[in-house]
Design a protein around this motif. Structure first.
Motif, short mmCIF file in Angstrom:
data_model
loop_
_atom_site.label_atom_id
_atom_site.label_comp_id
_atom_site.label_asym_id
_atom_site.label_seq_id
_atom_site.Cartn_x
_atom_site.Cartn_y
_atom_site.Cartn_z
N PRO A 238 -32.41 -17.09 10.83
CA PRO A 238 -31.05 -17.08 10.27
C PRO A 238 -30.17 -16.05 10.96
CG PRO A 238 -32.71 -17.05 8.53
CD PRO A 238 -33.43 -16.81 9.81
N ILE A 239 -28.88 -16.32 10.98
CA ILE A 239 -27.89 -15.40 11.54
C ILE A 239 -26.94 -15.03 10.41
CG2 ILE A 239 -26.14 -15.03 13.31
CD1 ILE A 239 -27.39 -17.37 14.84
N SER A 240 -26.71 -13.73 10.22
CA SER A 240 -25.86 -13.29 9.11
C SER A 240 -24.76 -12.35 9.60
CB SER A 240 -26.68 -12.55 8.04
OG SER A 240 -27.57 -13.41 7.40
N THR A 241 -23.69 -12.31 8.85
CA THR A 241 -22.62 -11.34 9.10
C THR A 241 -22.11 -10.85 7.75
OG1 THR A 241 -20.50 -10.98 10.19
CG2 THR A 241 -20.84 -13.14 9.21
N ARG A 242 -21.70 -9.60 7.69
CA ARG A 242 -21.26 -8.99 6.43
C ARG A 242 -19.79 -8.59 6.49
NH1 ARG A 242 -25.33 -7.28 2.94
NH2 ARG A 242 -27.45 -7.44 3.78
N GLN A 243 -19.17 -8.68 5.34
CA GLN A 243 -17.79 -8.24 5.19
C GLN A 243 -17.72 -6.73 5.31
OE1 GLN A 243 -16.11 -9.39 1.44
NE2 GLN A 243 -14.15 -8.37 1.80
N ILE A 244 -16.73 -6.27 6.08
CA ILE A 244 -16.58 -4.83 6.31
C ILE A 244 -15.49 -4.22 5.43
CG2 ILE A 244 -16.01 -3.08 8.04
CD1 ILE A 244 -17.22 -4.99 10.13
N THR A 245 -14.35 -4.89 5.39
CA THR A 245 -13.24 -4.39 4.56
C THR A 245 -12.70 -5.52 3.71
OG1 THR A 245 -11.64 -4.88 6.33
CG2 THR A 245 -12.59 -2.66 6.27
N ALA A 246 -12.01 -5.16 2.62
CA ALA A 246 -11.48 -6.14 1.68
C ALA A 246 -10.32 -6.92 2.28
CB ALA A 246 -11.05 -5.46 0.40
N ALA A 247 -10.08 -8.10 1.71
CA ALA A 247 -8.92 -8.90 2.11
C ALA A 247 -7.65 -8.23 1.59
CB ALA A 247 -9.04 -10.30 1.53
N PRO A 248 -6.49 -8.52 2.20
CA PRO A 248 -5.23 -7.93 1.74
C PRO A 248 -4.86 -8.33 0.32
CG PRO A 248 -5.00 -8.86 3.94
CD PRO A 248 -6.33 -9.30 3.42
N LEU A 249 -5.38 -9.46 -0.14
CA LEU A 249 -5.14 -9.96 -1.50
C LEU A 249 -3.69 -10.30 -1.77
CD1 LEU A 249 -7.50 -7.57 -3.51
CD2 LEU A 249 -8.01 -9.78 -2.48
N THR A 250 -2.96 -10.63 -0.74
CA THR A 250 -1.59 -11.09 -0.92
C THR A 250 -1.62 -12.49 -1.51
OG1 THR A 250 -0.92 -9.82 1.01
CG2 THR A 250 0.60 -11.53 0.24
N PRO A 251 -0.92 -12.71 -2.63
CA PRO A 251 -0.92 -14.08 -3.20
C PRO A 251 -0.46 -15.11 -2.18
CG PRO A 251 0.04 -12.51 -4.73
CD PRO A 251 -0.13 -11.77 -3.44
N THR A 252 -1.17 -16.20 -2.10
CA THR A 252 -0.83 -17.24 -1.14
C THR A 252 -1.31 -18.57 -1.67
OG1 THR A 252 -1.22 -18.02 1.12
CG2 THR A 252 -3.00 -16.79 0.08
#
Length: 349
Positions: free
Chosen positions: A219-233
């Protein structure tokens, strides 16, 4: 006699010849030819310096293939043999070959029936090359003879002049031991050889040696480093590669994969507020962000993962998965996040 061969005329094959020569060794090379080579065991037909211009070849056994009509000769060297090189050319370095050679009066013009260790001299030229091999001749060692070399001026430096050219053979169905050179094709589907680091099996359908057992596809994995901007869209948005790196992989021969996305997703601003953690595919396979591959929370907080199966992809193709997010326009609160994401691709064997 220190070099013996079976199946030579006149009728001089002794019981000792038959016992010492490897009559049962037969690794096919084609319909009527046998893979020639040295029989493994200890250091067969090893080479050590025996003088300024002389080399000793140790004991060992081998098969020497002649023409297709001749077949293969089993040969045994039951006592060390010493060969002596002629002096070096006044101008050019040359490469000589030490060989195991069979003479058969039924098939050549030398008028004798015997096997011997001998030297075949290389051409005298500015760029030295090893000599070509005549029929019924097995190359064992290449020896670099410097220009002007002779016993009177120190002879050949055996620490640097020797190049091991012994290739090995085995019985039918056996594993061919590692020897000089791996650039040869298999003779039949399912043949095995030892590369020195593992086994390979000949796949006749693709005309190639393949690792055996096949290397596992991990398996190949990648992890989230920083949060999303969370701007409503109202649309899905790709994470930047810095915020959550992409996953690029090669589609396996099965054309099938599992993809898992997981993490924490929350949007409790209103009873209708939503947040999504998802992925899209680009390259040899295309799929957009959406409900078919996403993880969502509506007026709630979710810690979960979602694993989906995809098949029908083109084997060997390159695919990149890009993580994405979406926060509904009704977001007005603070309990909103898309975090701790992990994206994993599992190729199906």
């Amino acid at each position: 006699m220190s070099v013996r061969s079976a199946w030579l005329l006149p009728l001089t094959q002794t019981r000792e010849d038959t016992r010492l020569t490897p009559v049962g060794t037969f690794a096919p090379e084609s319909e009527m030819r046998t893979r020639d080579g040295v029989i493994a065991g200890g250091n067969p037909l090893g080479a050590t310096g025996a003088g300024a211009m002389s080399l000793q070849i140790g004991t060992g056994r081998a098969l020497v293939q002649g023409t297709t009509a001749q077949g293969a000769y089993p040969v045994a060297v039951d006592a060390p043999e010493v060969v002596t090189f002629t002096d070096g050319d006044p101008q050019f370095t040359r490469i000589d070959a030490v060989v195991l050679r069979v003479y058969d009066a039924l098939f050549d013009t030398f008028g004798q029936n015997l096997a011997r260790v001998e030297i075949i001299e290389g051409p005298r030229q500015a760029t030295p090359t090893a000599p070509s091999m005549p029929s019924a001749c097995l190359r064992l060692w290449d020896v670099t003879v410097p220009a002007g070399a002779s016993a009177g001026v120190g002879g050949i430096d055996w620490t640097s002049a020797l190049a091991d050219r012994r290739r090995f053979t085995s019985g039918y169905g056996g594993i061919i031991p590692r020897g000089y050179g791996l650039g040869f094709s298999g003779a039949y589907d399912g043949q095995y050889r030892d590369t020195g680091t593992g086994l390979e099996r000949w796949n006749a359908s693709v005309n190639a040696w393949q690792a055996y057992p096949p290397a596992p596809i991990r398996p190949i994995s990648t992890r989230q480093i920083t949060a999303a901007p969370l701007t409503p869209t109202s649309t899905f948005v790709d994470f930047t590669a810095a915020a959550w790196p992409r996953v690029t992989f090669t589609v396996p021969p099965s054309g099938a994969i599992f993809v898992t996305v997981g993490g924490q997703v929350s949007n409790r601003s209103t009873t209708a507020s939503t947040a999504w953690m998802t992925w899209r595919a680009t390259g040899a396979y295309v799929e957009g962000h959406g409900a078919l591959n996403g993880l969502s929370a509506q007026a709630n907080r979710v810690i979960a993962s979602r694993r989906v199966h995809r098949d029908g992809l083109t084997p060997g193709g390159q695919v990149t998965l890009i993580p994405g997010w979406n926060v509904s326009s009704s977001n007005t609160g603070s309990d909103v996040f898309i975090t701790d994401g992990q994206l994993t691709v599992e190729p199906v064997q």
